[in-house]
Design a protein around this motif. Structure first.
Motif, PDB file in Angstrom:
ATOM      1  N   GLY A   1       0.805  -1.214   0.000  1.00  0.00           N
ATOM      2  CA  GLY A   1       0.000   0.000   0.000  1.00  0.00           C
ATOM      3  C   GLY A   1       0.835   1.259   0.000  1.00  0.00           C
TER       4      GLY A   1
ATOM      5  N   ALA B   1     -16.060  -1.505   4.457  1.00  0.00           N
ATOM      6  CA  ALA B   1     -15.374  -0.477   3.668  1.00  0.00           C
ATOM      7  C   ALA B   1     -15.671   0.921   4.208  1.00  0.00           C
TER       8      ALA B   1
ATOM      9  N   SER C   1      -3.164  -1.092   5.151  1.00  0.00           N
ATOM     10  CA  SER C   1      -3.569  -2.421   4.682  1.00  0.00           C
ATOM     11  C   SER C   1      -4.860  -2.836   5.364  1.00  0.00           C
ATOM     12  N   VAL C   2      -5.558  -3.760   4.732  1.00  0.00           N
ATOM     13  CA  VAL C   2      -6.766  -4.340   5.314  1.00  0.00           C
ATOM     14  C   VAL C   2      -6.719  -5.851   5.144  1.00  0.00           C
TER      15      VAL C   2
ATOM     16  N   CYS D   1      -9.940   0.021  -1.812  1.00  0.00           N
ATOM     17  CA  CYS D   1      -8.496  -0.217  -1.707  1.00  0.00           C
ATOM     18  C   CYS D   1      -7.781   0.165  -2.997  1.00  0.00           C
TER      19      CYS D   1
ATOM     20  N   ILE E   1      -4.660   1.061  -0.782  1.00  0.00           N
ATOM     21  CA  ILE E   1      -4.592   0.311   0.472  1.00  0.00           C
ATOM     22  C   ILE E   1      -4.372  -1.155   0.114  1.00  0.00           C
TER      23      ILE E   1
ATOM     24  N   MET F   1      -4.504  -5.073   0.142  1.00  0.00           N
ATOM     25  CA  MET F   1      -5.379  -6.138   0.624  1.00  0.00           C
ATOM     26  C   MET F   1      -4.511  -7.363   0.943  1.00  0.00           C
TER      27      MET F   1
END
Length: 345
Positions: A7, A163, A183-184, A203, A208, A210
């Motif tokens: 990210g 989200a 990050s997620v 993202c 971002i 994943m």
């Protein structure tokens, strides 16, 4: 091994992240199928040999013994600045809330304990394991920002959120000059694709990373009908997530098996090759050396557009399960608190 930027951070991570939930004393947690330290070390060592530099654990995994096993192995087998270590913390307990322990205090205490378990002075990524509906978001983000400023973590990430929550958190961070989530870590694989509705789009827009968990659906995307494992038999949480949709998922799993035969590779490699084309770095749980070897081989396997479509076209919407199912009602009732005062949105 392929390495990718995580990210909006400066971290370069292996395309495969080793998930460490399967490591830890089986007598000190909720899972009976986890590996002892000797077995865990063998897998970690093999992963490092294959170029894996990204490791994901959590203080909740087997009462911190996963962190302990990982920390000792990395100390023996790797240089600290050549690996990326992520760990996670859970929300405050009811007892902590009753005792008046603030979210900031809780975050610092949890990170300090994780660093003690790992035998490290910092982690590279500190992850908010699941949304805390009992704490103002401002308090969470300020607490995490304090950990970044202190040098105890380089970056922050989030797991098990919607989200809109991720967007809200990063908007708050932008407003107050706090560290943002880079990050997620959500539930995403070939037979559970609900993250594609909104999270994947957010993202992509905001860069971002994943890093999904359950990349192989608790082994379902890696096993043929006549194959089983201790985890498939004993992992009650995975059964909760997948048993209700087993019939519709079976069609997709059959196509994974078909393409594995066509390419002369494992089902793991097909399933991960699909996911590797969608995300930065899937978290792959491993309880055998062969698991990490197959996962790494998947990095070099590129599926055609026709094969990607073939794997995807039978998917039907799935209900949210596990942590995210619990979050649905909580989110509906939540006042989106930005600060410790009365200001809400």
């Amino acid at each position: 091994m392929e390495y990718r930027k995580l990210g909006n951070s400066d971290l370069k991570v292996s395309a495969v992240c080793m998930g460490c939930m399967g490591f830890g004393d089986p007598h000190k947690g909720q899972h009976s199928w986890t590996l002892d330290e000797k077995q865990s070390r063998e897998i970690i060592h093999r992963g490092l040999e294959l170029g894996v530099n990204f490791f994901d654990t959590a203080i909740a995994y087997q009462s911190g013994t996963s962190e302990q096993y990982l920390g000792r192995a990395l100390r023996d087998f790797a240089k600290r600045d050549e690996v990326v270590v992520a760990t996670k913390f859970l929300p405050r307990t009811a007892e902590e809330i009753e005792r008046g322990i603030s979210a900031q205090q809780h975050i610092e205490r949890m990170l300090n304990k994780s660093l003690e378990n790992l035998g490290m002075d910092h982690v590279d990524l500190y992850i908010y394991h699941m949304w805390d509906y009992q704490s103002p978001l401002y308090d969470i983000m300020e607490g995490l920002n304090n950990m970044v400023k202190s040098g105890k973590t380089r970056y922050i990430g989030i797991s098990n959120c919607f989200a809109f929550q991720l967007a809200q958190a990063n908007a708050l961070a932008e407003k107050y000059g706090f560290a943002k989530f880079v990050s997620v870590q959500g539930h995403y694989n070939l037979i559970f694709r609900e993250e594609e509705r909104e999270m994947a789009k957010l993202c992509a827009q905001d860069n971002i990373a994943m890093t999904p968990y359950s990349a192989l659906a608790g082994g379902r995307l890696s096993k043929r009908p006549n194959e089983t494992s201790k985890r498939l038999v004993e992992d009650s949480y995975a059964k909760l997530k997948y048993d209700a949709t087993a019939a519709q998922d079976h069609v997709i799993i059959g196509r994974v098996m078909e393409l594995a035969d066509k390419h002369g590779v494992s089902m793991t490699e097909i399933s991960l090759a699909w996911l590797l084309a969608k995300v930065t770095a899937p978290i792959v749980g491993t309880t055998k050396v062969s698991h990490i070897e197959q996962a790494v081989r998947a990095v070099d396997l590129k599926l055609s557009e026709e094969e990607m479509t073939y794997l995807e076209e039978c998917y039907v919407p799935h209900a949210l399960v596990g942590v995210m199912a619990q979050n649905t009602q909580s989110a509906a009732n939540e006042k989106h608190v930005w600060s410790t005062g009365d200001q809400t949105i």
